[in-house]
Design a protein around this motif. Structure first.
Motif, PDB file in Angstrom:
ATOM      1  N   THR A 149      32.514  34.849  29.848  1.00  0.00           N
ATOM      2  CA  THR A 149      32.709  35.731  30.310  1.00  0.00           C
ATOM      3  C   THR A 149      31.194  36.707  31.255  1.00  0.00           C
ATOM      4  O   THR A 149      31.823  36.974  32.482  1.00  0.00           O
ATOM      5  CB  THR A 149      33.400  36.869  29.636  1.00  0.00           C
ATOM      6  N   ASN A 153      32.221  36.469  35.959  1.00  0.00           N
ATOM      7  CA  ASN A 153      32.370  37.790  36.353  1.00  0.00           C
ATOM      8  C   ASN A 153      31.244  38.241  37.176  1.00  0.00           C
ATOM      9  O   ASN A 153      31.507  38.620  38.565  1.00  0.00           O
ATOM     10  CB  ASN A 153      32.761  38.725  35.868  1.00  0.00           C
ATOM     11  N   VAL A 223      41.248  38.551  37.513  1.00  0.00           N
ATOM     12  CA  VAL A 223      39.680  38.817  36.908  1.00  0.00           C
ATOM     13  C   VAL A 223      39.817  38.958  36.112  1.00  0.00           C
ATOM     14  O   VAL A 223      41.292  39.331  34.973  1.00  0.00           O
ATOM     15  CB  VAL A 223      39.444  39.852  38.100  1.00  0.00           C
ATOM     16  N   LEU A 230      32.936  41.826  28.980  1.00  0.00           N
ATOM     17  CA  LEU A 230      33.482  42.956  30.651  1.00  0.00           C
ATOM     18  C   LEU A 230      32.936  44.738  29.949  1.00  0.00           C
ATOM     19  O   LEU A 230      32.726  45.194  30.891  1.00  0.00           O
ATOM     20  CB  LEU A 230      35.006  42.934  30.940  1.00  0.00           C
ATOM     21  N   LEU A 239      30.314  43.072  37.306  1.00  0.00           N
ATOM     22  CA  LEU A 239      31.557  43.680  37.845  1.00  0.00           C
ATOM     23  C   LEU A 239      32.564  43.363  38.847  1.00  0.00           C
ATOM     24  O   LEU A 239      32.059  44.463  39.388  1.00  0.00           O
ATOM     25  CB  LEU A 239      31.022  44.323  36.672  1.00  0.00           C
ATOM     26  N   ILE A 329      39.498  32.412  37.471  1.00  0.00           N
ATOM     27  CA  ILE A 329      38.614  33.353  37.498  1.00  0.00           C
ATOM     28  C   ILE A 329      38.775  33.943  39.146  1.00  0.00           C
ATOM     29  O   ILE A 329      38.547  33.239  39.928  1.00  0.00           O
ATOM     30  CB  ILE A 329      37.665  33.851  36.730  1.00  0.00           C
TER      31      ILE A 329
END
Length: 351
Positions: A149, A153, A223, A230, A239, A329
């Protein structure tokens, strides 16, 4: 994945990241509002894919064999990262080595996609070391989930490139996951993500049920990823902006009070203020560990998501489960919270 102590280290890393970013021109970050969505190049059978290990080390040598055989069974040639089998404490090598393998795979014109062998912890440590300029110039799919993750991101926030939250190389490659992979990458279909229903011998369907938090439909860029990872990126340039996005979350092995704390972090930082829709996947092994009582995951979602008044549901096949959605994503999707489905609305690969 045991993240009880890891989240502290992850949060520290994320807190240091902005200072580290000032030292490198590759992190002269554009804001997400300025980032134009970049489509990856398509895949076909016979292509070479790179196998990398950006997070925790694998503790059994046969896992490397399993991952390579899986990718070969999907029809690919496999190029292992130079440091794939390294180990440094609990990590799969030192930060420079793990980041270097990813950078090399993006720079290598023969490599058409990158597969992460596993998650665990440690991906956030390498975010300042990734070469985002090279990644942007050589857009290709990168697949993985859980700790990956952080990489998804960061790449999306820094470049706008669509990445793929889905099975790791050593994950479960059952018929459901393989079919979905082929539909998305080989057939380039606009995939509809709808839970597989398994009634079995019971009078009603109980497995893979969704729960609607707030009914309705929404369209937007999706997202998200693992909730613990996260929230560990809070305050960093890695982020993405959640404004007008559809947010999806999942987690594993977290007591509900920790889920509550992380949801409060998202609320307090304003990340939930302007999202257009919300999808909660699976929170595997998230049972309360004791004490005088516990909020349920459902109560936590009611507290934080219901007041937003946006389309929202729980129970999507996303997360630490054997059959899991491959979520692109950065792609545009449409969701229906009443039905518990979402689907891609635009092609996500270059022509």
């Amino acid at each position: 994945m045991n993240k009880r102590t890891f989240i502290k280290a992850l949060g520290l890393t994320a807190g240091l990241s902005p200072m580290m970013a000032l030292k490198s021109d590759v992190l002269a970050a554009q804001s997400p509002e300025d980032a134009k969505t970049i489509l990856p190049m398509p895949l076909k059978k016979g292509d070479t894919v790179g196998l990398v290990s950006p997070s925790s080390a694998s503790n059994d040598e046969i896992l490397f064999q399993f991952a390579q055989e899986t990718l070969e069974a999907l029809g690919f040639k496999v190029l292992p990262g130079q440091h794939l089998t390294d180990r440094y404490g609990h990590l799969a090598g030192k930060d420079e080595a793990r980041a270097g393998d990813i950078n090399d795979m993006f720079a290598n014109k023969e490599v058409k996609a990158i597969i992460c062998i596993r998650g665990g912890s440690g991906a956030a440590r390498i975010l300042p070391l990734l070469d985002y300029k090279t990644i942007k110039k050589n857009p290709k799919p990168i697949l993985g989930y859980s700790d990956i993750t952080a990489i998804h991101n960061a790449i999306y926030a820094q470049t706008g490139l669509i990445t793929f939250h889905g099975p790791n190389g050593t994950g479960s490659w059952n018929s459901f996951n393989v079919k979905q992979f082929e539909q998305m990458f080989f057939e380039e279909k606009l995939v509809k993500f709808e839970n597989e229903q398994e009634k079995g011998d019971d009078l009603i369907v109980k497995k893979n049920r969704i729960q609607t938090i707030t009914p309705g439909t929404a369209e937007g860029v999706i997202v998200g990823g693992n909730l613990t990872v996260l929230t560990g990126l809070a305050g960093s340039p890695y982020l993405p902006d959640f404004k007008h996005k559809i947010l999806f979350l999942e987690d594993v092995g977290e007591d509900p009070y920790r889920i509550d704390r992380m949801m409060s972090t998202l609320m307090l930082m304003g990340a939930l203020d302007e999202i257009k829709g919300f999808i909660f996947g699976q929170c595997s092994d998230c049972d309360p560990s004791g004490g005088y009582g516990s909020l349920t995951i459902w109560q936590i979602l009611q507290d934080y998501i219901k007041p937003l008044g946006i389309p929202a549901y729980r129970g999507a096949m996303i997360g630490h489960v054997s059959k899991q959605f491959i979520v692109p994503i950065g792609a545009k999707v449409k969701m229906d919270a009443g039905l518990g489905v979402f689907e891609m609305t635009e092609k996500i690969f270059q022509s």
